[in-house]
Design an enzyme around this catalytic site. Structure first.
Site, mmCIF file in Angstrom:
data_model
loop_
_atom_site.group_PDB
_atom_site.id
_atom_site.type_symbol
_atom_site.label_atom_id
_atom_site.label_comp_id
_atom_site.label_asym_id
_atom_site.label_seq_id
_atom_site.Cartn_x
_atom_site.Cartn_y
_atom_site.Cartn_z
ATOM 1 N N TRP A 1 0.836 -1.211 0.000
ATOM 2 C CA TRP A 1 0.000 0.000 0.000
ATOM 3 C C TRP A 1 0.864 1.252 0.000
ATOM 4 O O TRP A 1 0.373 2.351 -0.278
ATOM 5 C CB TRP A 1 -0.962 -0.009 1.190
ATOM 6 N N ASP A 2 2.147 1.092 0.345
ATOM 7 C CA ASP A 2 3.083 2.207 0.322
ATOM 8 C C ASP A 2 2.949 3.014 -0.969
ATOM 9 O O ASP A 2 3.025 4.240 -0.968
ATOM 10 C CB ASP A 2 4.532 1.701 0.412
ATOM 11 N N GLU B 1 0.712 -3.376 12.532
ATOM 12 C CA GLU B 1 0.837 -4.835 12.410
ATOM 13 C C GLU B 1 1.191 -5.514 13.730
ATOM 14 O O GLU B 1 1.371 -6.726 13.763
ATOM 15 C CB GLU B 1 1.865 -5.172 11.324
ATOM 16 N N LYS C 1 3.001 -0.638 16.301
ATOM 17 C CA LYS C 1 4.120 -0.480 15.369
ATOM 18 C C LYS C 1 3.998 0.912 14.749
ATOM 19 O O LYS C 1 4.960 1.637 14.603
ATOM 20 C CB LYS C 1 4.018 -1.578 14.304
ATOM 21 N N GLN C 2 2.788 1.264 14.374
ATOM 22 C CA GLN C 2 2.463 2.616 13.940
ATOM 23 C C GLN C 2 1.019 2.844 14.355
ATOM 24 O O GLN C 2 0.284 1.884 14.574
ATOM 25 C CB GLN C 2 2.638 2.782 12.435
#
Lengths: 758, 758
Positions: B336-337, B476, B576-577
């Site tokens: 998706w980056d 994640e 993680k984010q």
């Protein structure tokens, strides 16, 4: 028996990393491990191989001995800096293989660029007692101050055969805090390999594991006080299977349990067991020489060490590759080298191994029959290069043609057929030395008949004369010739022996016997010219001669192919090795010393010795001609193929045949051992540099020890045995001593082949 | 526009070989070449990649971007000694990438261990003008005496992807005395690659060729006088095909002819052409900043350079890998980056490239439909990781589980479904900025409808409320949760946009419209708590909190997984984010600055920032909240993901999304660019460290340049355009200047989505 010597690497040089990785390789016939350093170098090729574990990496690629995941590598960080002998200063160095125990040791003192010194010592061996076991230790002592030491090691499956991948990663796993296991499958799905390893580090340390990019690694970090020693003890157990009958889980666990049993004993106890095994082995094999040149004994110990570690005595479904298990050279393939250069050592020291090696060919008869059939011939045409299946494995292409820029085709698989007769020759040699009737009446005679059938079908009738056309002899610089002397004589020998044993065992049918007799009556065996020179083939002597001096100084490097294409070389009197000399070695009873010497002189001038098989055989023939001085020079040159100064002579593995030839030269050349008409002959003539030569020998079930000096001979035998000393029959009961001057040499070449018996 | 800056490697260190090989990589979107040194180092990973050239090496292996045969390596021998910076002494050093021309240069003076000095200079570029061309020069000058110099270089196909072999050698050949060509085929037979290279060496020299062990090499030896310079000029042409319609011979010859045309021009002329291309490119892309921190401009130039070289603008059948073409990381897969972090740059600078990238997804709809169908859903479920075919390519396993010793399964492919909505979001963004009706009415609306169909089928009806269960959000570290806020809101956005455009183009059937309306009415969109915190998912806020300080200091290294298994991490408030922060970035119009800041504060404390996607987005959200200082800190942290001091931060390639985020942070964060309801908004708020920010922008066909200072704004446009400055509409005809203090900021988040239009 005194203890075998050691082989030392005199110092560290990036130029000779791979030479010594081959020379000091570990092994036990089941596996071979190159003696690469723990730390990595860009030019250093690591290698771990299992006998018989071959695979083809790509569609048009070549079946090759699989280079397995590495376990010997250790990334060492000292105070954060990677340890490499390319940086810092080396202040102490010792590296040597102890042939008596099979243990490799390196001990060094290294000063980092910041001035801090470290003592680093490592030891390794492949167990002679437990074939799947590879053991190593690495210890590091900071000498000048406390240090942070980090070690990363594990199972590194990024290893390929120069970019060719053979293995899929099937499962990698960590058990407990010290056991790592990777299970790999060849990409064709046929073979599974489990590599289990255990890392034990003394003292306080922190470890973690990673499994990424085909590397299953244990990373350890420790603070070590000055003068204290950090030691890694790493034991690895390597198994493989082609027909697993238990679950992957169970099979993997078996390896782990066996490894754990080793872990419970520890490096030192395991080494002791293996060293005892080696000691027993040497007891029955070692050739001892007193020479003014110390390195003669080293060459012999080196040769025998490698003859052991290259030989898969545990498994008759594989044979010995041209580089043993010491490197990727020749893709691990099996050539005629095995039967002609390696088998005699086993015949005379442990005949059961020789029998295994011959049974390898017998198992692969189907492939040889198929190859003959495909090419329109009968019987068995063994593949020029063979792996596990016995199919033809010769690469299609060799080096670039300097004229066309295309890779040149390799013709050996199509035409280098003498291998068929070489195998028959080895079968007869084995039988003569052992009298092994069970083998000879079954596998032996089958091999002789099938190879003979090939030759009978291989001829061309030229006005009633049977000729053999379009072959390559051992001299691969002369291709596609007719009536190659080596090939024709060996084919004759092959068929005559087949006929003899077919009659002996009553197993050849009438048709075969009739065809064999016809073949023997009509096969063209070119005779010597008036000057005694036997023409190598129909056309050789009519080709131009060029000055080879420049190329002979670089023998073994094939530098001629940098100046001429193969096609051009083919049209000149240029020999890679001399066929006629080889023939006179193999069928010595057919040629007088005078003829041998004349041909040796004639062909040697035309021979570059670009084959590693060349010089040693010249040496034996010279010695048999009474020219011991010349024979010794050739023998020493042969020993230097691997052991000489050339830093790249054996980068991709030692020359297996050349190690066999070191033994052959001493025993067949200087002790003058020869088997004529089933009789054991000795014509001792030591080089003047040798005071004494002692060696054990198996002969017809007896264990014999022979000690020779310039003047005397002393023989001991486990049971009564009759042999011929310089042509005179001597019966040894227990012990026998004599002065050699009491014997007047009988003339060589008067013995007969079986053909003449009939 | 002033000239883009350079990026220098401050000195030689074996620790940072791979970091700089990534940072200074060459490329042109067609191919990428890691900036490895000519000479080899054990830890140095070489790499040459072609966009879209993927292959799977083994049965259970992963499709990955193929690491091609190397052409940049040169074995250099100076007076017989191998040149390596690990030995000898480095007495001069300069290495830098000139972003203005794309040329990499290294210049050094090296003193060999025997004291002799050599000046060694090398230059390289991948042509921006002729995509298959890679050019390099290497020159060596002995400074202290005549020297013998030997160079070996060519085409080295021993390169693998960490031991995974993808290519068979189909043909290697030498043409004339300087042209080498290797043709390789992926082992599945689908792709063929030809690598043609030409080596020109000035002056007297001797060359020969070898083709052995997958290396086709030219070996050159020259005697060079002190002070004279030996120069190698090597040009390489790399082509590939999946459907060759001419013979192999003809196809190979085409590459040779093109290479020869380059050879006729020479390195310098080819460089000039490529540099002009780069100059034009920068003219329309460069973001210029005047900052008290000089490296801010470097970060921007670095980012844009990589944004160009990673992007396959020539081929809409491939997209951008998570590491671009700069390394093997993430197997070259597309995440998706691309849509979220990279596409905006292209949307606003060269929309045709953004269109290509969206068409990549459109081309791969079949695979996405198939994945949805296989899993029991409808519409299009795009693969979490994608290569050329559009099939799911996510690896099955990740790192070792520290508790079980087994590798842990990767769940993203099963549950990280937000990607589907991210693609829809990107489609709408592209359309808003370009008004590209032909695209939107065909590919765009199809993508919207198919993604919407997926979401409609993905719900679970819980007492009349539609919920989305068992998903993974961008975070994640929190797997298999229900009603992940990011996912639910983005799914809502996806379906509402699909409904809007289906009506607009009259292309959704009644059933779809009915189902979409039902979905929008009943989908559960969790609201903020009284404290303003939006729960990340149904269970997150009930999990325990632990102190993350230790892990946050090592952000990006995932050190938490050394202490806890993934399952354990999943059961704590560890991010993680931050999903909610990400949501507030993507759908900014839905949330007020106060809510954004509260959630930023709350979730940031629970976020390790182990994802490279994390900090930059935090920075933009902070800036949009008016917290420019915090935003700038995050932005700089984001820029340091690749450019910071960690010597291993980007060993396996630069972080593509992080480079995109450097641009996003400057433009969306500090220039405050936002598109609300199809309108272009600017809320400039430069960090106090920045005096000026200037950048070009494409908007609805206009080319706009915006120059911002702390106080003022200056805008130029190629055609009249209306935009909103701090919420106030401004029409720019040609040029426009104003003081920023004239504008009172409108409240963020009052703009509406299309849903509310209806």
């Amino acid at each position: 028996m005194s203890k075998p010597v050691t082989l030392s690497e005199p110092g560290f040089s990036p130029h000779q990393l791979n030479k010594y990785a081959s020379l000091l390789a570990l092994g036990n016939g089941y596996m071979g491990i190159r003696a690469s350093h723990e730390e990595a170098y860009t030019q250093q090729t690591r290698g771990m191989f299992l006998a018989g574990l071959y695979h083809r990496a790509g569609k048009d690629d070549i079946t090759e001995l699989v280079n397995l995941p590495d376990v010997t590598g250790v990334d060492i960080f000292l105070n954060g800096e990677p340890f490499s002998l390319l940086s810092g200063t080396l202040e102490g160095w010792q590296r040597e293989m102890d042939f008596s125990s099979g243990e490799l040791m390196r001990s060094l003192i290294w000063r980092a660029s910041d001035g801090a010194r470290f003592a680093i010592e490592s030891r390794r061996f492949a167990s002679a007692e437990q074939l799947p076991l590879l053991a190593m230790t690495l210890s590091i002592t900071p000498l000048d101050g406390d240090a942070s030491i980090a070690l990363s090691t594990g199972i590194d499956a990024t290893i390929t055969n120069h970019g060719r991948q053979h293995l899929d990663e099937t499962q990698v796993r960590v058990f407990g805090q010290h056991l790592l296991q990777g299970i790999y499958t060849t990409q064709d799905g046929h073979s599974e390999i489990s590599v289990s390893t255990h890392c034990l580090i003394n003292g306080e340390e922190q470890s973690c594991f990673t499994a990424k990019e085909r590397r299953l690694m244990q990373h350890t970090h420790a603070q070590v006080k000055a003068g204290e020693r950090l030691t890694l003890e790493k034991l690895t157990w390597v198994e493989w299977t082609t027909g697993r009958d238990v679950s992957l889980e169970t099979w993997g666990q078996q390896g782990l349990r066996r490894l754990e049993a080793c872990v419970a004993q520890g490096y030192q106890a395991l080494l002791t067991q293996s060293a005892v095994n080696w000691q027993n082995w040497w007891q029955h094999r070692r050739v001892q020489v007193s020479s003014v040149n110390e390195d003669d004994q080293r060459a012999l110990d080196f040769a025998l060490y490698h003859l052991r570690i290259m030989t898969p005595s545990h498994d008759e479904r594989c044979s010995i590759g041209a580089k043993g298990l010491s490197g990727e050279g020749y893709k691990g393939h099996v050539f005629w080298d095995t039967e002609v250069f390696l088998l005699p050592f086993h015949v005379f020291t442990e005949p059961a191994i020789a029998r295994n090696l011959l049974r390898y060919r017998w198992h692969n008869l189907a492939g040889a029959r198929e190859k003959a059939r495909k090419n329109g011939w009968q019987g068995a045409l063994f593949p020029w290069e063979s792996a596990r299946s016995g199919e033809e494995e010769t690469p299609e292409f060799a080096a670039i043609n300097i004229r066309t820029g295309l890779r040149q085709k390799v013709a050996s698989a199509q035409a280098e057929h003498h291998l068929v007769a070489d195998i028959a020759w080895a079968v007869v040699n084995y039988w003569q030395a052992t009298g092994d009737e069970p083998f000879m009446s079954r596998e032996g005679v089958t091999l002789l008949l099938e190879t003979a059938r090939f030759w009978i079908s291989r001829t061309t009738d030229v006005n009633g004369r049977l000729e053999i056309h379009d072959v390559i002899g051992p001299d691969e610089y002369t291709e596609h010739v007719n009536n190659n002397a080596f090939t024709n004589y060996m084919a004759y020998y092959n068929v005559s022996q087949a006929l003899y044993f077919a009659r002996r065992y009553g197993c050849g049918d009438e048709a075969f016997i009739h065809r064999a007799e016809h073949f023997l009556q009509h096969l063209w065996l070119p005779g010597a010219q008036t000057d005694g020179i036997l023409p190598q083939d129909d056309s050789f002597l009519s080709k131009p001669v060029i000055d080879l001096a420049m190329y002979k100084t670089k023998a073994g490097k094939q530098t001629i192919l940098l100046d001429y294409s193969r096609a051009e070389v083919n049209e000149m009197q240029i020999l890679k090795q001399a066929d006629v000399v080889m023939l006179m070695y193999m069928l010595s009873e057919l040629f007088t010393p005078v003829v041998c010497q004349a041909n040796l002189n004639f062909y040697e001038r035309r021979t570059i010795h670009d084959s590693s098989l060349s010089k040693a055989i010249h040496g034996i023939v010279a010695a048999r001609c009474g020219n011991t001085h010349q024979g010794y020079q050739f023998w020493r040159d042969g020993a230097r193929i691997d052991l000489g100064d050339d830093p790249h002579s054996c980068d991709d593995g030692i020359h297996a045949a050349a190690t066999g030839a070191i033994w052959l030269g001493a025993i067949q050349g200087f002790a003058g051992l020869n088997v004529c008409n089933g009789e054991l002959h000795l014509h001792p003539q030591l080089p003047e540099e040798w005071q004494k030569l002692t060696f054990p020998l198996c002969w017809q079930g007896s264990e014999i020890t022979i000690a020779l000096s310039q003047q005397s001979v002393h023989i001991e035998s486990s049971s009564p045995v009759t042999l011929f000393l310089k042509g005179t029959p001597v019966t040894v009961v227990d012990k026998y001593s004599a002065s050699l001057t009491d014997f007047i040499s009988a003339v060589n070449g008067t013995a007969t082949t079986h053909k003449e018996d009939e």
